[in-house]
Write a protein that holds these residues in place. Structure first.
Motif: not given
Length: 273
Positions: A153-167
């Motif tokens: 998956a890909v997880l995004k948290i806009p308020s923290l500018n997080v864009n990370v792949k989930v393994y």
């Protein structure tokens, strides 16, 4: 000769009588410390050498009211209900909770030792209406849900500018690549639990404790994309696994360590909107 001897004796006696008498020295030890009883306080004592218990909450906030005598957990350690529920560590903040200035209420976690009304042990009805347990959602990780890059998956948290792949997995090798999915939790329906580092080169979750109620999180998998809104941010014990349990509602639960407090974790719960 006899006169000299007599004279010498008189002289010695005279000298002996002229020596001043000295007072005797007495050393008397004072009384020892009184035998006070041990302190009954459960508060940690902070000493100059920082002698308090590290990362262990032994204050009244963590005190438990013992279970009822004769109950199944009467003799089980660390069971009971909190003396001060609104201050107890690990209690969940519910809708409108006070986080970073947002006003709201506090919601206590459910008591799993209580049998619902109308039901007795074993599931037999007591004559009233039997209340069925709410169904929980769960989506198993299967081979067809992996992307070509090996992530789920890909997880995004806009308020923290997080864009990370989930393994898949939460070991150090996995978290070195991105975020990690707890293998025993759902990847889509129900509760999807994800962990990440809070420091270092892959510090994706280092600021999740600063999230506010209502902040959005998106999760994209091979099954689609969902948006979630934060409902609670909690500091919990590293032995507390209650937020990994399946849920009836679709949600994501994020975990990371608390800096310099190895016995605690930050836990963020966000529910689908």
């Amino acid at each position: 000769m006899k006169k000299l001897t007599t004279l010498f004796s008189v002289l010695c006696l005279t000298l002996a009588l002229t020596v001043p008498a000295s007072a005797l020295d007495y050393n008397i030890d004072g009384p020892g410390d009184p035998e006070y009883g041990k302190s009954t306080s459960i508060e940690p004592v902070v000493t100059a050498d920082r002698g308090e218990l590290p990362n262990v909450d032994v204050s009244k906030n963590a005190a438990l009211i013992p279970p009822t005598f004769g109950s199944p957990t009467a003799y089980t350690l660390n069971t009971g209900t909190p003396l001060t529920p609104n201050l107890a560590p690990g209690y969940m903040l519910g809708e409108g909770a006070i986080i970073n200035g947002n006003a709201g209420i506090t919601v206590a976690p459910p008591d799993f030792n209580t049998i619902p009304s109308g039901i007795v042990s074993g599931g037999t009805s007591t004559g009233g209406t039997v209340t069925p347990a709410p169904s929980t959602g769960y989506t198993e990780v299967t081979s067809d849900l992996y992307y070509s890059g090996g992530y789920l998956a890909v997880l995004k948290i806009p308020s923290l500018n997080v864009n990370v792949k989930v393994y898949q997995g939460t070991d150090d090798k996995t978290l070195a690549k991105g975020a990690g999915h707890f293998e025993d939790t759902s990847i889509w329906d129900g509760n999807c639990a994800i962990a990440g580092h809070n420091r270092g080169a892959n510090c994706y979750f280092g600021e999740i404790h600063n999230l506010n109620v209502g902040d959005t999180i998106t999760l994209t998998t091979a099954l689609g994309t969902r948006t979630y809104a934060v409902t609670s941010v909690n500091k919990i014990s590293d032995t507390d696994n209650s937020l990994l349990a399946p849920t009836a509602e679709n949600c994501v639960t994020l975990f990371t360590c608390v800096r310099n407090q190895r016995a605690y974790r930050w836990a963020v719960r966000a529910v689908e909107v």
